[in-house]
Structures are given as C-alpha cells and as structure tokens.
Design an enzyme around this catalytic site. Sequence first.
Site, PDB file in Angstrom:
ATOM      1  CD  GLU A  65      -2.706  -1.086   2.154  1.00  0.00           C
ATOM      2  OE1 GLU A  65      -2.462  -1.514   3.531  1.00  0.00           O
ATOM      3  OE2 GLU A  65      -4.245  -0.643   2.459  1.00  0.00           O
TER       4      GLU A  65
ATOM      5  CD  GLU B 244      -3.395  -5.950   3.714  1.00  0.00           C
ATOM      6  OE1 GLU B 244      -3.149  -6.899   2.373  1.00  0.00           O
ATOM      7  OE2 GLU B 244      -2.838  -4.682   3.683  1.00  0.00           O
TER       8      GLU B 244
HETATM    9  N1  T1G Z   1       4.326  -7.518  12.440  1.00  0.00           N
HETATM   10  C1  T1G Z   1       4.703  -7.822  12.915  1.00  0.00           C
HETATM   11  N2  T1G Z   1       5.540  -8.868  12.741  1.00  0.00           N
HETATM   12  C2  T1G Z   1       5.796  -9.598  12.062  1.00  0.00           C
HETATM   13  C3  T1G Z   1       5.240  -8.253  10.866  1.00  0.00           C
HETATM   14  C4  T1G Z   1       4.116  -7.769  10.603  1.00  0.00           C
HETATM   15  N3  T1G Z   1       3.599  -7.537   9.966  1.00  0.00           N
HETATM   16  N4  T1G Z   1       5.387  -9.819  10.095  1.00  0.00           N
HETATM   17  C5  T1G Z   1       6.091 -11.048  10.264  1.00  0.00           C
HETATM   18  N5  T1G Z   1       6.418 -10.519  11.619  1.00  0.00           N
HETATM   19  C6  T1G Z   1       7.315 -11.212  12.914  1.00  0.00           C
HETATM   20  C7  T1G Z   1       7.199 -12.284  12.890  1.00  0.00           C
HETATM   21  O1  T1G Z   1       6.131 -12.522  13.815  1.00  0.00           O
HETATM   22  C8  T1G Z   1       8.907 -13.070  13.479  1.00  0.00           C
HETATM   23  O2  T1G Z   1       8.438 -13.236  14.316  1.00  0.00           O
HETATM   24  C9  T1G Z   1       9.246 -12.086  12.465  1.00  0.00           C
HETATM   25  O3  T1G Z   1       8.806 -11.167  12.148  1.00  0.00           O
HETATM   26  C10 T1G Z   1       9.730 -13.435  11.480  1.00  0.00           C
HETATM   27  O4  T1G Z   1       8.613 -13.550  10.693  1.00  0.00           O
HETATM   28  C11 T1G Z   1      -2.728  -1.373   7.161  1.00  0.00           C
HETATM   29  C12 T1G Z   1      -3.531  -3.767   8.492  1.00  0.00           C
HETATM   30  C13 T1G Z   1       7.186 -11.609   5.466  1.00  0.00           C
HETATM   31  C14 T1G Z   1       6.840 -13.302   4.593  1.00  0.00           C
HETATM   32  O5  T1G Z   1       0.659 -10.613   6.944  1.00  0.00           O
HETATM   33  O6  T1G Z   1       3.964 -13.063   5.956  1.00  0.00           O
HETATM   34  O7  T1G Z   1      -1.041  -4.414   6.498  1.00  0.00           O
HETATM   35  O8  T1G Z   1       8.794 -15.054  15.446  1.00  0.00           O
HETATM   36  O9  T1G Z   1       9.244 -15.979  11.157  1.00  0.00           O
HETATM   37  O10 T1G Z   1       9.212 -17.025   7.560  1.00  0.00           O
HETATM   38  O11 T1G Z   1      -3.396  -3.055   5.269  1.00  0.00           O
HETATM   39  O12 T1G Z   1       6.696 -12.735   8.031  1.00  0.00           O
HETATM   40  O13 T1G Z   1      10.555 -13.883  14.960  1.00  0.00           O
HETATM   41  O14 T1G Z   1       9.732 -12.559  16.501  1.00  0.00           O
HETATM   42  O15 T1G Z   1       7.023 -15.011   9.204  1.00  0.00           O
HETATM   43  O16 T1G Z   1      10.935 -15.096   6.512  1.00  0.00           O
HETATM   44  C15 T1G Z   1       0.235  -7.385   6.212  1.00  0.00           C
HETATM   45  C16 T1G Z   1       2.746 -11.074   7.452  1.00  0.00           C
HETATM   46  C17 T1G Z   1       0.181  -6.920   7.936  1.00  0.00           C
HETATM   47  C18 T1G Z   1       2.967 -10.130   6.384  1.00  0.00           C
HETATM   48  C19 T1G Z   1       8.862 -12.942   6.173  1.00  0.00           C
HETATM   49  N6  T1G Z   1       0.884  -7.972   6.020  1.00  0.00           N
HETATM   50  N7  T1G Z   1       4.556 -11.618   7.851  1.00  0.00           N
HETATM   51  O17 T1G Z   1       8.606 -14.560   6.474  1.00  0.00           O
HETATM   52  O18 T1G Z   1       9.737 -14.772   8.811  1.00  0.00           O
HETATM   53  S1  T1G Z   1      -1.032  -6.389   8.186  1.00  0.00           S
HETATM   54  C20 T1G Z   1       1.685  -9.414   6.344  1.00  0.00           C
HETATM   55  C21 T1G Z   1       5.174 -12.222   7.063  1.00  0.00           C
HETATM   56  C22 T1G Z   1      -1.387  -5.137   7.417  1.00  0.00           C
HETATM   57  C23 T1G Z   1      -2.559  -2.960   6.117  1.00  0.00           C
HETATM   58  C24 T1G Z   1      -2.593  -3.964   7.062  1.00  0.00           C
HETATM   59  C25 T1G Z   1       5.546 -13.222   6.917  1.00  0.00           C
HETATM   60  C26 T1G Z   1       7.290 -12.983   5.799  1.00  0.00           C
HETATM   61  P1  T1G Z   1       9.298 -13.865  15.757  1.00  0.00           P
HETATM   62  P2  T1G Z   1       8.854 -14.963   9.945  1.00  0.00           P
HETATM   63  P3  T1G Z   1      10.098 -15.578   7.471  1.00  0.00           P
END
Ligand code: T1G
Length: 683
Positions: A104, A124
């Site tokens: 976004e 999301e």
């Molecule tokens: N926020 C906070 N922490 C996050 C995070 C996030 N978005 N994404 C990952 N982490 C943390 C995760 O908990 C872990 O922590 C560490 O990073 C490594 O992640 C307004 C409202 C990017 C593909 O849904 O899909 O944007 O366990 O083990 O396998 O419209 O993380 O080490 O303490 O998964 O290499 C939308 C979510 C949010 C993407 C990487 N975004 N993340 O995968 O590492 S909502 C998502 C992923 C949003 C807007 C809306 C994956 C990754 P810890 P990991 P990975």
Amino acid sequence: MAPVSTRLDGNILVVTADNPPVNALSAAVRGGLADAIAQARADAGIKAVVIRAAGRTFFAGADITEFGKPPVEPGLPEVIDLIEQCGKPVVAAIHGTALGGGLEVALGCHYRIATATASMGLPEVKLGILPGAGGTQRLPRVIGVADALPMIVTGAPIPAGKALAKGLVDRLTEDASLEADAIAFANEVAGCTDYPISSRRSDKTAATPAGVFEDYRAANAARLRGQDAPQACIEAVEAAVSLPFAEGAAKERTLFLKLVAGAQSKALRHVFFAERAAAKIDGLPPDLKPLAIAKVGIIGAGTMGGGIAMNFLSAGIPVVMLERDQPALDRGVSIIRKNYDATAAKGRMSAGQVGTAMGLLTTSLDYAALADCDLIIEAVFETMEIKREVFARLDKVARPGAILATNTSYLNVDEIAAATSRPDWVIGLHFFSPANVMKLLEVVRGAKTSPLVLATGMALARRIGKIAVMSGVCHGFIGNRILAARTREANALLMEGARPADIDRVLTTFGLPMGPFQMADLAGLDLGWDPAKSSGSTIREVLCERGRRGQKTGKGFYDYDEKRNRTASAEVDAIIAEFAARSGKEQRVIDDQEIRERLLYPMVNEGALILEEGIAQRASDIDIVWLNGYGWPAWRGGPMFWADNIGLDVVLKGLEKHAPHLTDFRLSGLLRDKAAAGGRFNG
Ligand code: T1G
C-alpha cells in the site's frame, strides 16, 4: 536509532527504513516516513524521492503487534496520502516481500521499481481483515478489478515479473543495483513532462468488466462460506469502482475497523503468531547449531515413502529410496514421477524443475546404500515388530551421527529407539498424508532424543516448507490422539441414534472439510479388515461384510454415483439401528447441539490432557496441529483457542452434562482448574 533515515543524492531524497526483521510499518516508521515527505516538500532543491528499505525486505506490512492497542498517529492511510500528495515524484524501490501495508505504501508512490526476485501482495484477508490503507481502492485503479480482486480476496502474492506485466511495477532490476537504479529512475522522472504526477496518482476510476463481482462471488461461494473478511474485501473493491476515491477509502476504513475488532481476525492473528511460536523449542540452548542434512535415506516406497521423498527432492536434497523388491521400488518411483507431472501440468513446477528433482533420486534394494545418509526415515508398515526390525538393521549400517527417524503415526518412539544402540539419535517425523502436500509435521521427541537431533528436525522441517510442531511420546502424539477422542464419540453417537450424515454435517457446517464418516469412506472401511476373520462385531465390519467398503466400492457409510457424489443411505441407517438393537443400545433422536458438543468438547479435553502431560509445549501448538493436519477452520483459531473463546466453563459444563454418554473419558484437571478460575489455555 530512528528506523527511518534520509540522505541527499544530488537532487534526490533517499529515504531508508530499517526496522528488522521485516520492516513492519510501526508507529516510529510511519512517523519517520511522514517527516521525510515533509522534508522533501520543504526543500525546493529536492526534485524527487526514493523510498527504500534496508535488510531483507521492503515493508512487510503494518506492525501486527500493534493491533488491538490504541492507535498511534500518524496512521498508515494518512502517511500514504502524504506520499501521494507530495507534489514531487516518489519512487518505491521494492525488494523481498512488499506485503499488506508495504504494498500500500508502494501504491501511494507514483512509480515502483522492483528486483526480479521480489514479490508483492495484500495478504490482510489471511489475518481476517482487509487492506486498510487504501489498497482496495488503489490496486484496482492501477491494475484493474479483474486482476486486483483475486489478489485482495485470496491474499496471494504475485512475483515481480507478473507485477511488471500488470503495470503494478514500472521496471525490474537486480538486488545489487536496486538503490542506484531507483535513484537513476527518480532523476529520469523528476520534472519530466510525459510522466506528469497527476497521471500517476491512482485516483482515476478503473474500467470494470460487467458482472465481475457477481461472477467472482458465485465461483467462490463455497470457499468463502462463513468467513467475514473475503466478503468485505469484495465489498471494498466494489466501492472502488462505484464511489469517488475519498468515499471508497472511507468505506474501506469502516469495513477494516469492523473486521479488526471481530472474533475471526483475532483468531487468525492468533494463528499467525502461533505458527511462529511452534517453531521454538523451550529450553534448547539458543546457540545450538542444527546438523547439516545433505543426503536423506527413505525406507519404504509406498504412498507415504514416496510423498516424504518428494519433500526433500523438491528442496534440492538428494534421496536414496529403499524397498524390499524391485516391483515395489518401481511403483514408488512412478508414484513420485506421476505426482510431479501433475504438479507441472498445473503450472506449479517447470519441466526442468521436475527433471532436477527426479535427478536427485536414487533407489536401492540394499541397506548398505544408506551408509552415507545424514538422515534416514522409515516409512514401512505400521507395526512395532517391523519397525523395530528395521531400526535394528539401520543401527548396523547407518554412519555414526546419522539421524534415524520413524514416520509412525501412533506407535511408541521410545520402544522403536530401544531397538538401536543410539536412542539419542532417534526421532519421530510424523508426516501427514499426502506427505508431499500437507504442511504439518509432528516432530516427536523421544525420552532420549538429543537436543541437537531435535533442533535439526525442527530446522529441517522449515527447510522443506513444513510447519513443525514438537510432540512428546504418547499414542497418536498430538493430532491423532485428539482425533481418536472425537472418533470414539462419533461411534458412540451412531449407536445412540445419530445418523452418519448428521454427524458429518455438524462438523462440515462448523467449518471442517469432512466429517468422520466421509473420511472413513475416503480412506476405505476395509483398512485392516480381514474377511476371513470378520465376525460382524463392529458396525464397520458389518458394512464391509455387506460390500460397503467405502467410496472406492461405490458404497460405504454413504452411496456414491459415478461422479463420486455422496448421498446418505437408508440401508446404512437400518444396518446401524439393527446392530445397535442387537447390542442392547437404546436409539433416540439426538440434536445438532448435542452432536457438536460431544464431538468437540472431548477434543478440547484431550488437548488439555496433552498439555498436562507435557506432550505439547503450549496450547497454541495444539491449535497449529489441528489447523494444518486436519483442516480445522483457521478463522476459528484452533480447538484450544476456540474453547477459550466460548469459555472453558461452558466446555466443562457441557462435558459434565454429557458425562453419562462419554466413552473412555477422563476429565482433565487442567481444564477443570482453568474453568473454575475463569482462565484460558492461550494466555
Ligand atoms: N508485523 C509484526 N511482526 C511481523 C510481521 C508484521 N507484519 N511480519 C512478520 N513479523 C515477525 C514474525 O512474527 C517473526 O517474529 C519475524 O517477523 C519473522 O517473521 C494496513 C493492516 C514477511 C513473508 O500479513 O508473511 O499490513 O517470531 O518468521 O518466514 O492494510 O513474516 O522472529 O519474533 O514469518 O521469513 C500484512 C506477515 C499485515 C505479512 C517473512 N502483512 N508476515 O516470512 O519470517 S496487516 C502480512 C509474513 C497490514 C494494512 C494491513 C512473513 C514474511 P519472531 P517470519 P519469514
């Protein structure tokens, strides 16, 4: 250190975010971006802006840990509006995974360049929400509704090459030159006339094919049933094509706020963090380095052995597969080849990738071929006698330091380990069928399994794309032990008058893909049934004796037509009623509520016993097992999370109410105590 820094490169302001591990758009990052745009607007010498991220990826989304907490300004929608209204060209330099709020932000920029290996998406919906920072309004305007709708409603990311083809990115580049190329691109567009910013702002309404929403809803009705977020996503995109931008954005905001406060999103956010927690083993030395696994041996080339082999072959790990005779070995190899060809036919693998994977497979009839393997997995018949025999032989041929793993679904890993002189090198790796498809892997820790072997098992699971959950040793480990508790109740309900179709319907209505009797027909009622010894002592035996052996015979608990459509069978109901009468069982009408409570509450109780006994590390691990091994609906969060939300006191009261009917039932003290204290399993 501030997570956003700026530097001038000539007339270009380069804005760099650095918020490990995935550059989540935390309040500090949002504030830094807003300050950087203000700096660009205030300085007449700045002609364009580049927004980039340090580390392994462009912004991976909003900071999910902030959800449910009081909002901190500036909000992401506001920051993105500031970017879009900067008055100077803003170029997004994308690498890694630009996801959710990250994409976004890129959509608020006027131009986007990406590395060839980057991917981008709006996941999301997988968190039970929708893109809440303009994504449902801008993406359709940039790539059109037909392409934007599936991206938003499924949450599936697209690779950079596809993004270029759709016009989501303007140029592809390489990781090494991304920053320099983005700066060069910014210089190109700064002040140029044929790229006026107004034409790049995404507030022009996109052209929409007639009927696109109705067609999409109709085509996905079954898949979306019961889930709030996908429906809201479609509604938001409809607003993007029917309302002016500002009104559409307001509609998106309203839908987002409703979803993020809802039970389904709380459940899906629980699942997100639970999956990541499951990978962590409490008490392992943090500096423990897993062993390198460069070659895997697999004993057994049946459906499971072949499926297991594919996990390693697809991850580029050579496999030597063993069988007792050549025909069995040839069958095993042809199963693998057929599965890969089916995957390639669906476009999920290229012919080259299939060739590479198959090229890593060797076969043998001789245990000596396993001598140089780092890991050997046994996938032979599910009897203790055969498994102990296999492990005794492995003990003689496997090199010192090789890990010996059993794929048993139920049996005692300690007893199997005791057949060797190296029980500390023995572990359970319980794959779920089909092993090349199912994400779940139960990593079973024997009493003597060493921490190093355990850490290696968990790391290997991640390397082959599995979601690993550690289990201790008990009959059926975590998943199958809970399944057995449900199966006992399902069979008891049959004897008391519930029909197979009613029991299955209650569970599929709840959101599970199948009920126990649909599953039984699929697997075959004659698994382990011997006609010569059959004595009609169970309902399944009686059905098998009557030729009702499951879907493959056209009838089991259900009748099947040539297209395998299933219909409830009055004959089966009569057989069951007659069997129950012969067994002296009173038949009665049983309502859906009782069926649901008697199937699901004992599952929760069994999960509590598993926690009490230390078989599972945490309640959320049990949730992850049932989500990824048995299809528990993720938007309900898993059996333990679901119980937390209905109240453990409600579960306890239900179990007490049904106690006279429950089979082989032992109430969990943990459940009782938590219910009394108003506690939760998941903290
Ligand atoms: N926020 C906070 N922490 C996050 C995070 C996030 N978005 N994404 C990952 N982490 C943390 C995760 O908990 C872990 O922590 C560490 O990073 C490594 O992640 C307004 C409202 C990017 C593909 O849904 O899909 O944007 O366990 O083990 O396998 O419209 O993380 O080490 O303490 O998964 O290499 C939308 C979510 C949010 C993407 C990487 N975004 N993340 O995968 O590492 S909502 C998502 C992923 C949003 C807007 C809306 C994956 C990754 P810890 P990991 P990975």
